[in-house]
Motif scaffolding. Sequence first.
Motif, PDB file in Angstrom:
ATOM      1  N   GLY A 205       0.810  -1.211   0.000  1.00 45.81           N
ATOM      2  CA  GLY A 205       0.000   0.000   0.000  1.00 45.81           C
ATOM      3  C   GLY A 205       0.842   1.259   0.000  1.00 45.81           C
ATOM      4  O   GLY A 205       2.081   1.218   0.098  1.00 45.81           O
ATOM      5  N   ALA A 206       0.171   2.398  -0.100  1.00 40.02           N
ATOM      6  CA  ALA A 206       0.857   3.685  -0.118  1.00 40.02           C
ATOM      7  C   ALA A 206      -0.119   4.769   0.320  1.00 40.02           C
ATOM      8  O   ALA A 206      -1.339   4.602   0.241  1.00 40.02           O
ATOM      9  N   LEU A 207       0.420   5.854   0.788  1.00 41.06           N
ATOM     10  CA  LEU A 207      -0.361   7.013   1.200  1.00 41.06           C
ATOM     11  C   LEU A 207       0.003   8.180   0.295  1.00 41.06           C
ATOM     12  O   LEU A 207       1.177   8.399   0.003  1.00 41.06           O
ATOM     13  N   HIS A 208      -1.014   8.920  -0.173  1.00 41.59           N
ATOM     14  CA  HIS A 208      -0.775  10.079  -1.019  1.00 41.59           C
ATOM     15  C   HIS A 208      -1.162  11.349  -0.280  1.00 41.59           C
ATOM     16  O   HIS A 208      -2.142  11.366   0.486  1.00 41.59           O
ATOM     17  N   GLY A 209      -0.411  12.366  -0.495  1.00 40.96           N
ATOM     18  CA  GLY A 209      -0.697  13.667   0.109  1.00 40.96           C
ATOM     19  C   GLY A 209      -0.575  14.770  -0.932  1.00 40.96           C
ATOM     20  O   GLY A 209       0.345  14.759  -1.759  1.00 40.96           O
ATOM     21  N   ARG A 210      -1.525  15.707  -0.888  1.00 29.92           N
ATOM     22  CA  ARG A 210      -1.487  16.843  -1.825  1.00 29.92           C
ATOM     23  C   ARG A 210      -1.208  18.110  -1.041  1.00 29.92           C
ATOM     24  O   ARG A 210      -1.886  18.408  -0.051  1.00 29.92           O
ATOM     25  N   ASP A 211      -0.206  18.871  -1.479  1.00 27.81           N
ATOM     26  CA  ASP A 211       0.121  20.107  -0.758  1.00 27.81           C
ATOM     27  C   ASP A 211      -0.699  21.278  -1.307  1.00 27.81           C
ATOM     28  O   ASP A 211      -1.498  21.122  -2.241  1.00 27.81           O
ATOM     29  N   LYS A 212      -0.504  22.449  -0.715  1.00 26.37           N
ATOM     30  CA  LYS A 212      -1.318  23.614  -1.086  1.00 26.37           C
ATOM     31  C   LYS A 212      -1.043  24.111  -2.501  1.00 26.37           C
ATOM     32  O   LYS A 212      -1.819  24.894  -3.054  1.00 26.37           O
ATOM     33  N   GLY A 214      -0.878  22.016  -5.026  1.00 23.69           N
ATOM     34  CA  GLY A 214      -1.462  21.040  -5.943  1.00 23.69           C
ATOM     35  C   GLY A 214      -0.512  19.928  -6.338  1.00 23.69           C
ATOM     36  O   GLY A 214      -0.816  19.146  -7.244  1.00 23.69           O
ATOM     37  N   VAL A 215       0.644  19.832  -5.665  1.00 19.10           N
ATOM     38  CA  VAL A 215       1.600  18.766  -5.960  1.00 19.10           C
ATOM     39  C   VAL A 215       1.209  17.520  -5.162  1.00 19.10           C
ATOM     40  O   VAL A 215       0.954  17.597  -3.952  1.00 19.10           O
ATOM     41  N   LEU A 216       1.160  16.380  -5.853  1.00 24.23           N
ATOM     42  CA  LEU A 216       0.819  15.113  -5.211  1.00 24.23           C
ATOM     43  C   LEU A 216       2.093  14.374  -4.852  1.00 24.23           C
ATOM     44  O   LEU A 216       2.994  14.212  -5.678  1.00 24.23           O
ATOM     45  N   TRP A 217       2.153  13.913  -3.586  1.00 22.84           N
ATOM     46  CA  TRP A 217       3.308  13.184  -3.087  1.00 22.84           C
ATOM     47  C   TRP A 217       2.883  11.776  -2.695  1.00 22.84           C
ATOM     48  O   TRP A 217       1.765  11.559  -2.221  1.00 22.84           O
ATOM     49  N   ARG A 232       9.039  10.405   1.049  1.00 30.10           N
ATOM     50  CA  ARG A 232       8.051  10.735   0.023  1.00 30.10           C
ATOM     51  C   ARG A 232       8.688  10.901  -1.353  1.00 30.10           C
ATOM     52  O   ARG A 232       9.861  11.276  -1.473  1.00 30.10           O
ATOM     53  N   GLU A 233       7.885  10.652  -2.368  1.00 34.39           N
ATOM     54  CA  GLU A 233       8.312  10.821  -3.756  1.00 34.39           C
ATOM     55  C   GLU A 233       7.275  11.678  -4.483  1.00 34.39           C
ATOM     56  O   GLU A 233       6.064  11.485  -4.311  1.00 34.39           O
ATOM     57  N   ARG A 234       7.757  12.566  -5.296  1.00 33.09           N
ATOM     58  CA  ARG A 234       6.867  13.485  -6.015  1.00 33.09           C
ATOM     59  C   ARG A 234       6.187  12.774  -7.178  1.00 33.09           C
ATOM     60  O   ARG A 234       6.851  12.154  -8.004  1.00 33.09           O
ATOM     61  N   VAL A 235       4.862  12.831  -7.226  1.00 30.88           N
ATOM     62  CA  VAL A 235       4.109  12.239  -8.333  1.00 30.88           C
ATOM     63  C   VAL A 235       3.938  13.248  -9.457  1.00 30.88           C
ATOM     64  O   VAL A 235       4.167  12.947 -10.631  1.00 30.88           O
ATOM     65  N   GLY A 236       3.528  14.476  -9.116  1.00 30.72           N
ATOM     66  CA  GLY A 236       3.334  15.503 -10.137  1.00 30.72           C
ATOM     67  C   GLY A 236       2.454  16.625  -9.642  1.00 30.72           C
ATOM     68  O   GLY A 236       1.891  16.567  -8.539  1.00 30.72           O
ATOM     69  N   TYR A 282      11.994   1.314  -2.495  1.00 28.14           N
ATOM     70  CA  TYR A 282      11.751   0.057  -1.805  1.00 28.14           C
ATOM     71  C   TYR A 282      11.163  -0.948  -2.791  1.00 28.14           C
ATOM     72  O   TYR A 282      10.053  -1.424  -2.653  1.00 28.14           O
ATOM     73  N   GLY A 283      11.896  -1.258  -3.824  1.00 25.73           N
ATOM     74  CA  GLY A 283      11.415  -2.199  -4.835  1.00 25.73           C
ATOM     75  C   GLY A 283      10.643  -1.482  -5.927  1.00 25.73           C
ATOM     76  O   GLY A 283      10.907  -0.324  -6.268  1.00 25.73           O
ATOM     77  N   ASP A 284       9.648  -2.169  -6.490  1.00 27.33           N
ATOM     78  CA  ASP A 284       8.841  -1.574  -7.543  1.00 27.33           C
ATOM     79  C   ASP A 284       8.023  -0.419  -6.978  1.00 27.33           C
ATOM     80  O   ASP A 284       7.482  -0.484  -5.880  1.00 27.33           O
ATOM     81  N   THR A 285       7.900   0.653  -7.768  1.00 26.45           N
ATOM     82  CA  THR A 285       7.094   1.798  -7.389  1.00 26.45           C
ATOM     83  C   THR A 285       5.857   1.833  -8.268  1.00 26.45           C
ATOM     84  O   THR A 285       5.937   1.636  -9.475  1.00 26.45           O
ATOM     85  N   VAL A 286       4.695   2.077  -7.647  1.00 29.76           N
ATOM     86  CA  VAL A 286       3.450   2.188  -8.387  1.00 29.76           C
ATOM     87  C   VAL A 286       2.919   3.598  -8.193  1.00 29.76           C
ATOM     88  O   VAL A 286       2.696   4.040  -7.070  1.00 29.76           O
ATOM     89  N   VAL A 287       2.726   4.322  -9.288  1.00 32.53           N
ATOM     90  CA  VAL A 287       2.211   5.691  -9.221  1.00 32.53           C
ATOM     91  C   VAL A 287       1.011   5.809 -10.159  1.00 32.53           C
ATOM     92  O   VAL A 287       0.829   4.986 -11.070  1.00 32.53           O
ATOM     93  N   PRO A 288       0.163   6.818  -9.932  1.00 27.65           N
ATOM     94  CA  PRO A 288      -0.955   7.028 -10.858  1.00 27.65           C
ATOM     95  C   PRO A 288      -0.460   7.253 -12.279  1.00 27.65           C
ATOM     96  O   PRO A 288       0.504   7.993 -12.514  1.00 27.65           O
TER      97      PRO A 288
END
Length: 306
Positions: A205-212, A214-217, A232-236, A282-288
């Motif tokens: 699993g993973a947790l996503h957070g959006r900052d003010k 609009g960047v998704l982490w 954390r890793e930056r999604v976009g 930590y191994g394979d990364t799954v992002v939107p």
Amino acid sequence: MEDLLARIRTAVVAAAWVAALAPLTFGGATAVAAPVTTTVAGTAAEAGSVGTVVQEGGRLTVPAGEEGAVTLRFTATLPAGTQGPVSAVLRLPTTLVASAGGSPVSKDVIRSTCAVNGAAYKACLWDMPYVRAGEEKDPPSLTLPTVTAADTLAYAVTMDADRTALVLGHPDARVELKDSTGTVVAEGTVGLDFVPGTPPPNRRGALHGRDKYGVLWRYEGTGDVTRPFAPRERVGGGWNAYTALAGTAELGRDDNPDLVARDAAGKLWLYQGVRFLKPGSYGDTVVPGPTRSLVGGGWNAYDLVF
């Protein structure tokens, strides 16, 4: 009289030399070296004599997960007179019963390397047959290296098990050694405990957070309760276009977690997860994924999407 005895002794010695040299000088059969057979020091093994197998350190805990390999160590003591080479096998008492999809374990459920008496480790293979109704097959087994006979043989076997190894439970595995004639010369049991380990990345699993801005982490799960999330890793960017975001299980049947997002108009969009290997992660990364598909409208009727 003494002269006669001296001549007799001389004749006996001469006859012995002639007998020794006859095959070479008088046309006798050519001498042939006997085959070298490795034998444990001592007298011939007594009929029915069987050596022992003793595990070092007690039962071995084998994590069924991402922890990596642990090492099983045991020593076999062979009876005097054992003739090599000596073969060995480790057998589990567990019967693998077929499920609807076939084998209850993965193809490489346990990956092992083996070494004997301090030699270099080499790959050794497991046989994991599974049975269907009405079938009879041998239990799971590991073929150990065939080696020269010795008084004692110290085995080291690494075991790297994946999550499907949990079905193997807590077996008392039987170790059996045989000599060059196929006779059992040593036997005993070693205890193994397959326990839950760190799940693979796609199941953590993973947790996503959006900052003010609009960047998704993304905070990827580690499987360790003492440090549940990786850095954390930056999604976009641009994710402030949505009023609600929620992670989901694999909706696309590809074993990758997905993400849904609701926009201001109440439309729900699906971003299917995309898996890639990122160095240092930590191994394979799954992002939107970069593209979205419309699930439907009317989702602004809800105060919360999760």
